[in-house]
Design a protein around this motif. Structure first.
Motif, short mmCIF file in Angstrom:
data_model
loop_
_atom_site.label_atom_id
_atom_site.label_comp_id
_atom_site.label_asym_id
_atom_site.label_seq_id
_atom_site.Cartn_x
_atom_site.Cartn_y
_atom_site.Cartn_z
N ALA A 1 5.93 -5.42 6.08
CA ALA A 1 4.83 -5.63 6.80
C ALA A 1 4.87 -4.11 7.13
N SER A 2 5.92 -2.93 6.39
CA SER A 2 5.90 -1.56 6.49
C SER A 2 5.26 -0.93 5.77
N GLY B 1 1.52 -0.91 3.21
CA GLY B 1 -0.60 -0.84 3.62
C GLY B 1 -0.64 -2.03 4.23
N VAL C 1 6.37 -4.96 -5.26
CA VAL C 1 6.52 -3.21 -5.94
C VAL C 1 6.05 -3.07 -7.59
N ASN D 1 4.29 -11.33 0.92
CA ASN D 1 3.23 -10.18 0.37
C ASN D 1 3.78 -8.94 0.07
N ARG E 1 -7.81 -7.09 -5.65
CA ARG E 1 -8.31 -5.54 -6.43
C ARG E 1 -6.90 -4.93 -5.76
N ASP F 1 16.18 -6.69 3.15
CA ASP F 1 15.88 -6.79 1.85
C ASP F 1 15.33 -8.06 1.24
N VAL F 2 13.95 -8.36 0.93
CA VAL F 2 13.79 -9.87 0.10
C VAL F 2 14.33 -10.26 -0.99
N1 LIG Z 1 -2.36 -1.79 -3.73
C1 LIG Z 1 -2.98 -2.47 -4.64
O1 LIG Z 1 -3.81 -2.26 -5.08
C2 LIG Z 1 -2.56 -3.55 -4.96
C3 LIG Z 1 -3.60 -4.32 -5.11
C4 LIG Z 1 -4.06 -5.83 -5.38
C5 LIG Z 1 -2.66 -6.96 -5.11
N2 LIG Z 1 -1.72 -6.56 -4.22
C6 LIG Z 1 -0.29 -6.66 -3.29
O2 LIG Z 1 0.26 -6.55 -1.76
C7 LIG Z 1 1.08 -6.61 -1.71
C8 LIG Z 1 1.08 -5.74 -0.46
O3 LIG Z 1 1.19 -4.44 -1.45
P1 LIG Z 1 0.25 -2.71 -0.24
O4 LIG Z 1 -0.66 -2.56 -1.54
O5 LIG Z 1 0.40 -3.57 1.00
O6 LIG Z 1 2.10 -2.28 -0.83
P2 LIG Z 1 2.94 -1.32 0.33
O7 LIG Z 1 2.40 -0.08 1.02
O8 LIG Z 1 3.15 -0.38 -1.52
O9 LIG Z 1 3.70 -1.64 0.78
C9 LIG Z 1 4.59 -2.51 -0.34
C10 LIG Z 1 5.73 -3.49 0.57
O10 LIG Z 1 6.84 -4.08 0.42
C11 LIG Z 1 7.61 -3.67 0.96
N3 LIG Z 1 8.87 -4.09 -0.10
C12 LIG Z 1 9.04 -3.64 -1.36
N4 LIG Z 1 10.29 -3.98 -1.93
C13 LIG Z 1 11.02 -4.79 -0.74
C14 LIG Z 1 11.86 -5.84 -0.97
N5 LIG Z 1 13.07 -5.90 -1.97
N6 LIG Z 1 12.46 -6.09 0.84
C15 LIG Z 1 11.55 -6.08 1.41
N7 LIG Z 1 10.59 -5.25 1.59
C16 LIG Z 1 10.30 -4.81 0.49
C17 LIG Z 1 7.80 -2.60 1.28
O11 LIG Z 1 8.53 -2.12 1.69
P3 LIG Z 1 9.28 -0.40 2.02
O12 LIG Z 1 8.05 0.21 3.18
O13 LIG Z 1 10.88 -0.40 2.76
O14 LIG Z 1 9.11 0.04 0.50
C18 LIG Z 1 6.66 -2.52 2.05
O15 LIG Z 1 6.27 -3.08 3.05
C19 LIG Z 1 2.00 -6.72 -3.07
O16 LIG Z 1 2.50 -7.96 -3.32
C20 LIG Z 1 0.99 -6.23 -4.22
O17 LIG Z 1 1.76 -6.29 -5.45
C21 LIG Z 1 -1.52 -4.68 -3.89
#
Ligand SMILES: NC(=O)c1ccc[n+]([C@@H]2O[C@H](COP(=O)([O-])OP(=O)(O)OC[C@H]3O[C@@H](n4cnc5c(N)ncnc54)[C@H](OP(=O)(O)O)[C@@H]3O)[C@@H](O)[C@H]2O)c1
Length: 273
Positions: free
Chosen positions: A13-14, A16, A93, A90, A186, A65-66
């Motif tokens: 949730a923290s 994007g 990394v 959601n 995407r 931490d998940v």
């Molecule tokens: N952005 C893209 O291009 C994209 C494209 C397709 C799919 N996705 C998927 O969409 C999802 C969200 O991505 P996003 O773009 O929003 O990325 P983001 O802004 O980097 O956010 C990732 C989130 O996951 C959390 N997280 C990471 N490791 C964790 C852990 N061990 N325990 C608990 N929380 C953890 C982070 O918490 P912290 O803030 O504490 O690190 C953050 O809240 C991901 O599953 C990603 O694979 C992203």
């Protein structure tokens, strides 16, 4: 499921997509447990939402931490207390770069966070979810879990695993009250993509969505209870084609290989070469 009837655990949730989804869910009337690792980011989001929504009872925040048993136990306990009926896996990394340039720690983290943690968290919450009249597990995957793209071998593997988990569990639970969903965004404009990934996406002409667009898709999936959804028409078609005849697409990645080779090595995604 109507959004106003959803009591949601939202991991990541923290970040994007997570923050955009949390906002939308709360404004549309869901009760949400925001879960993240970064205390600062999570508290900032919670403070923003508290200031904008009058009914404080609809939102809580949990630092967890998940990838740790303690983190997952804390989420399960909080979910049971709040009578949660929707789990959104959601948190994720990135792991981007040619395989030989990735660190063992980075590869391990992507599989632990993107695949192992959703499986273990779902398993932990399942007894509670099965007691609900209706419940959903929504896994946030990626187009890269269906189409193998140079530079994303380990990330794509983690999301392909998540897709397989979602499909099998959906079929396993088909005669229960729990639905299992898989959403494949995407590229999305969040902090997830570092300078190298942005350069790569630019060089390969990848479309970049806003996190709010993905958040809207997540809410639509909860409402429709659909099994899976791929964002982007061309990505949807490519994923189907790749599933039917993967060798047909093998010739389509020369520009991706070239872009990967020409990335500035000093800006490497792992930051450790
Ligand atoms: N952005 C893209 O291009 C994209 C494209 C397709 C799919 N996705 C998927 O969409 C999802 C969200 O991505 P996003 O773009 O929003 O990325 P983001 O802004 O980097 O956010 C990732 C989130 O996951 C959390 N997280 C990471 N490791 C964790 C852990 N061990 N325990 C608990 N929380 C953890 C982070 O918490 P912290 O803030 O504490 O690190 C953050 O809240 C991901 O599953 C990603 O694979 C992203």
């Amino acid at each position: 499921m109507k959004i106003a009837q959803a009591s949601v655990v939202l991991t990541g949730a923290s970040g994007g997509i997570g923050a955009a989804t949390g906002r939308l869910l709360i404004f549309e009337g869901a009760r949400v447990l925001l879960v993240g690792r970064s205390k600062q980011n999570l508290l900032r989001l919670a403070a923003e939402l508290e200031a904008r929504i009058p009914n404080r009872v609809r939102m809580d925040a949990l630092i967890a931490d998940v990838t740790t048993p303690a983190g997952r136990d804390a989420i399960r306990h909080a979910a049971e207390m709040r009578n949660v009926n929707v789990l959104i896996n959601n948190a994720g990394v990135s792991s981007f770069g040619a395989l030989g340039t990735l660190t063992d720690a980075g590869i391990t983290a992507s599989v632990e966070t993107n695949l192992l943690a959703p499986m273990l968290l779902t398993s932990s919450l399942l007894p509670h979810l099965l007691k609900q009249p209706r419940a959903l597990v929504l896994n946030v995957g990626s187009t890269l879990g269906s189409i193998g793209v140079p530079g994303f071998s380990t990330y794509g593997a983690s999301k392909a695993g998540l897709r397989g988990f979602s499909e099998a569990l959906r079929r396993e639970l088909a005669d229960t009250s729990v639905g299992v969903q898989y959403l494949a965004p995407r590229a999305v404009d969040t902090g997830f993509n570092d300078a190298q990934a942005h350069a790569f996406n630019h060089a390969t002409g990848s479309h970049m969505d806003k996190p709010e667009y993905v958040a809207r898709a997540i809410l639509k999936m909860i409402e429709s209870e659909g099994a899976e959804h791929y964002l982007g028409l061309s990505e949807r078609i490519a994923a189907r084609l790749n599933a039917l005849a993967p060798r047909l697409l093998d010739g389509a990645f020369a520009k991706h290989r070239k872009a990967l080779k020409t990335l500035p090595q000093t800006l490497h995604a792992e930051g450790e070469i």
